[in-house]
Each structure stands twice: as C-alpha cells, then as structure tokens.
Design an enzyme around this catalytic site. Structure first.
Site, mmCIF file in Angstrom:
data_model
loop_
_atom_site.group_PDB
_atom_site.id
_atom_site.type_symbol
_atom_site.label_atom_id
_atom_site.label_comp_id
_atom_site.label_asym_id
_atom_site.label_seq_id
_atom_site.Cartn_x
_atom_site.Cartn_y
_atom_site.Cartn_z
ATOM 1 N N ILE A 29 0.842 -0.888 0.263
ATOM 2 C CA ILE A 29 -0.391 -0.094 0.128
ATOM 3 C C ILE A 29 0.971 1.674 0.069
ATOM 4 O O ILE A 29 0.282 2.375 -0.196
ATOM 5 C CB ILE A 29 -0.392 0.375 1.415
ATOM 6 C CG1 ILE A 29 -0.715 -0.650 2.837
ATOM 7 C CG2 ILE A 29 -2.121 -1.091 0.800
ATOM 8 C CD1 ILE A 29 -0.900 0.000 3.917
ATOM 9 N N GLY A 30 2.553 0.917 0.258
ATOM 10 C CA GLY A 30 3.288 2.785 0.250
ATOM 11 C C GLY A 30 4.559 1.989 0.298
ATOM 12 O O GLY A 30 4.938 1.296 0.842
ATOM 13 N N SER A 35 11.045 3.245 3.671
ATOM 14 C CA SER A 35 10.029 1.612 3.981
ATOM 15 C C SER A 35 9.080 1.198 2.966
ATOM 16 O O SER A 35 8.503 2.243 1.620
ATOM 17 C CB SER A 35 9.402 2.229 4.941
ATOM 18 O OG SER A 35 8.356 3.152 5.211
ATOM 19 N N ASP A 168 7.768 15.497 8.510
ATOM 20 C CA ASP A 168 7.534 15.364 7.716
ATOM 21 C C ASP A 168 5.647 15.243 7.396
ATOM 22 O O ASP A 168 5.268 14.626 6.593
ATOM 23 C CB ASP A 168 8.714 14.533 7.371
ATOM 24 C CG ASP A 168 8.255 14.307 5.980
ATOM 25 O OD1 ASP A 168 8.508 15.180 5.095
ATOM 26 O OD2 ASP A 168 8.681 13.134 5.568
#
Ligand code: ADP
Ligand code: MG
Length: 393
Positions: A29-30, A35, A168
């Site tokens: 999903i990412g 990461s 961030d």
C-alpha cells in the site's frame, strides 16, 4: 494485485522467518524513501500483548464504520511497515521509540508492535482506511477543509504536547478519510524531540548580537571592499553551517531552508500552511523546487524580497538575490489563490473575488505561513482560530 507485487510479498515472507504464521500479507500500500508498507490480516488478533494497550475497543475505533457493524469474527487488518535495511539502527530506534511515546495520542497512528529478523525491522500499525489526497484535493469545499485541518491540527497538538516535531508533515503522511472526516498522522521516521538540535542559532540571540554578527560577516566585508556580490563570496572562511534539513522539499519552513539550528515544533505548522495553500489553490504539489535555494526563491515569489531578507536576519543569514523579477513586497495570498483558480479576469476566466469563507481561510493561512517561527500560530492556538472552531462536528 499484480504479479510483481505478489512476487515481492513472497520474497519478503521467505526472508522474514515466521511472519506468515501471524500475518497474511494482502497487498503493497505504500512505497517511500525509507520503507515499504503492506496491508495484512492479523491472524492471531486475540493474542495482542497488552503492553501495547490495543484492545478490542481500540481496534473497533480504528476500523471503518461498515466493518464495525459486522461480527467480531471479521478480519483485523494491520499495516506492516518494512523499514529498509539501509536505515541506520539509531534512526529505526528513534522512530519506534517516538511512536511508543505517542501511543495514546489523539489521531496519531499507534504502534501495535515491532519485530526484527536479522537486519530487517518491521513496525505493525492498525490499518487505517483512507483516501488518496490526489483524489479529493481538487474539489474540497471550505467546510471540508476546516474538518481536514481540525483533524490534522489535533494530531499535531498531541505530538507537539510531547515536545516532538514530526518534520515531515505532508499529505501522504496524514491518512485522511473524507467520509469520516477523520485522519491519522503517520510516519515518524524523521521526527525528533524538540531541542535535540539546539545550538547557537541567531534566532536565540538578541537583536544587537545578530546585527553585530552580520556586520562582521564575509558578506559585509566583501561589500565594504567594493566587491560586487553577484556570486558566492570567494575565500569564504566561515564554517559551513550544518542543521537538520530533513523533510520533504516544498513543505520545508523558511528557517529549515535557512539552516536554523534551533528548529521547533513550529516547522510543522508551516507545512500545515503549505497543505492549506494546496487545497485553496487546487495545485498539488504547490512548490516544485529542485533544491533548498530554489525553495527559498519560490517562497520569495510569494512573500517578496523584503520579507525574505528580514527572515534570513532572524537566523543570522544574509539573503540577497540579483534576479530582478522578484518584487520587493511579493504578492498577497488572496491574489495567488485567484490566479491559480482562474479568477483574475484574463483568458483563464472572468474576474472574481474570494468569497467570505475563502477570505477566512486566507486569514488563517497567513498565521500558518508566517515567516518568523516565533510569531507563527501553534497547533493549540490554531484549534482555537475561528476557521477551525466553525468546523461542524
Ligand atoms: P515512509 O517512511 O516510507 O514514507 P510511511 O509511514 O509514510 O512510510 O508509509 C507509507 C505509506 O503507507 C503511507 O503514505 C500510506 O499510504 C501507507 N500507510 C502507512 N501506514 C498506514 C496505516 N496505518 N494504514 C494504512 N496505510 C498506511
Ligand atoms: Mg511517508
């Protein structure tokens, strides 16, 4: 899911002994700089270690409303964040430790647990159903922006209360569910405790001392010697300044770009301002700089040369540009929003004014995109601003 993702998942399962006993990996999903994140089903949901304070009730709170109605035998989803092995152990530890500190914080995605196998570390978080920012930023109404901002500011207030700066803040790190009008802050990979980078930045000095330092700078000496400072000074004997500049281009506050060494939680508030500017102008990404100098120039386009010079002085720096197109006073945010939304009365559309709600949003935006970090609104104050208090529940 496509074959390459399936292959990647099975490679990960093979390399991380035992992970598939507990989790069934569903999809990627990412994928970020630090990461890869997978959606997974927790097969041993009931065996959560209570140290992490995630009980059934907590899990229900995180689940989407439709799944909440189903029986308790429904699958429990988690997000597994596989931190790249190239990240330093200190960094990984920092992220997990800060998440652990924030585990009971409002609208901060809590850490359920973390595992290590050889050099690979994974963090397990509750899966949060959210929409992609690119799918909704173009058509958010002001009333919806108020709710988005309220949620984001609530998360930041709880983070800042613990004296933690996120560093961030940007749309991909704030997972928002427009139907629920609720979001959670994720990704503490760059976060730090306020005061870790506390050196002798000029913004902590008296104004006399600041003026003295600038008067004795290489810049001032070369000016006295009659040099045209149209380029970087030669034989610059100053130590180059080092400061934490981590974060994402386009969301960095002026003091980060100016290498202020005493950065506070207010850097996150600037990033919130950039998000609001994005929503109001319907431009994403709003800033597209190639590097820090470019980013400063982009900010100069809006706020003008005078303001940037004043801001640089706050941090003991000198801001000079020989590019003639930057105006002294810049442009108002109202005007920029009208330009970006085709309301300035040229080819792009008929001339129109901002409506009352937009004007209120702009007043709030000026408090977030305040160049002086000491004057910038805090998360707690922002939640009391009328732009936010008018958000309906
Ligand atoms: P990175 O450090 O690589 O940016 P993030 O923690 O920001 O990692 O996660 C990357 C992406 O993974 C997010 O932008 C989001 O799309 C997804 N993601 C992360 N955590 C969750 C979660 N708890 N629930 C759902 N999706 C998540
Ligand atoms: Mg991220």
């Amino acid at each position: 899911i496509d074959d390459s993702v399936a292959e990647e998942i099975s490679r990960f399962e093979d390399s991380f002994a035992g992970i598939n006993k507990r989790y069934r990996l569903i999809n990627r999903i990412g994928e970020g700089t630090f990461s890869t994140v997978y959606k997974a089903e927790d097969l041993e949901y009931n065996s959560y270690d209570n140290r992490w304070d995630i009980d059934e009730r907590e899990h229900r709170k995180w689940a989407s409303p439709s799944s909440r109605r189903r029986s308790s035998r429904r699958p429990h989803y988690v997000a597994i964040k596989k931190i790249y092995v190239t990240s330093s152990p200190i960094r990984i530890f920092n992220e997990l430790e800060l998440l652990h500190d924030l585990k009971n914080s409002d609208l901060v995605c809590p850490l359920i647990t973390a595992f290590r196998h050889q050099d690979q570390v994974v963090a397990v978080l509750p899966y949060f159903q959210h929409a992609d920012f690119r799918d909704y930023y173009r058509d958010m109404k002001i009333s919806e922006m108020r709710l988005y901002m309220k949620s984001l500011l609530t998360a930041l207030r709880s983070t800042h209360m613990k004296k933690i700066l996120h560093r961030d803040v940007k749309p991909t790190n704030f997972l928002y569910n427009p139907q629920q009008a609720r979001g959670v802050l994720v990704d503490f990979g760059l976060a730090e405790r306020e005061g870790t980078d506390w050196h002798q930045c000029a913004c902590a000095l008296s104004s006399e001392e600041r003026r003295y330092r600038i008067a004795h700078s290489v810049y001032a000496q070369s000016q006295q010697a009659g040099h045209q400072t149209s380029s970087y000074p030669k034989n610059d004997t100053r130590n180059s300044r080092r400061a934490n500049r981590a974060g994402t281009r386009g969301f960095r506050a002026p003091e980060v770009l100016l290498k202020c060494t005493q950065q506070t939680c207010s850097i996150d508030m600037w990033s919130v301002g950039v998000i609001l500017l994005t929503l109001l102008t319907r431009r994403f990404p709003f800033f597209h700089s190639a590097d820090d100098i470019d980013a400063l120039l982009e900010i100069t386009t809006i706020f003008g040369r005078k303001r940037m010079k004043e801001t640089a002085i706050l941090h003991g720096q000198v801001f000079e540009t020989n590019i003639p197109s930057y105006s002294e006073h810049g442009h108002s945010l109202e005007k920029i929003i009208l330009w970006c939304t085709g309301r300035t009365g040229d080819k792009s559309g008929p001339k129109k004014e901002l409506d009352e709600e937009e004007k209120e949003a702009v007043q709030f935006l000026y408090r977030l995109m305040e160049c002086d970090p000491m004057k910038r609104i805090t998360a707690d104050e922002a939640l009391q601003h009328q732009f936010i208090t008018k958000a309906y529940e």
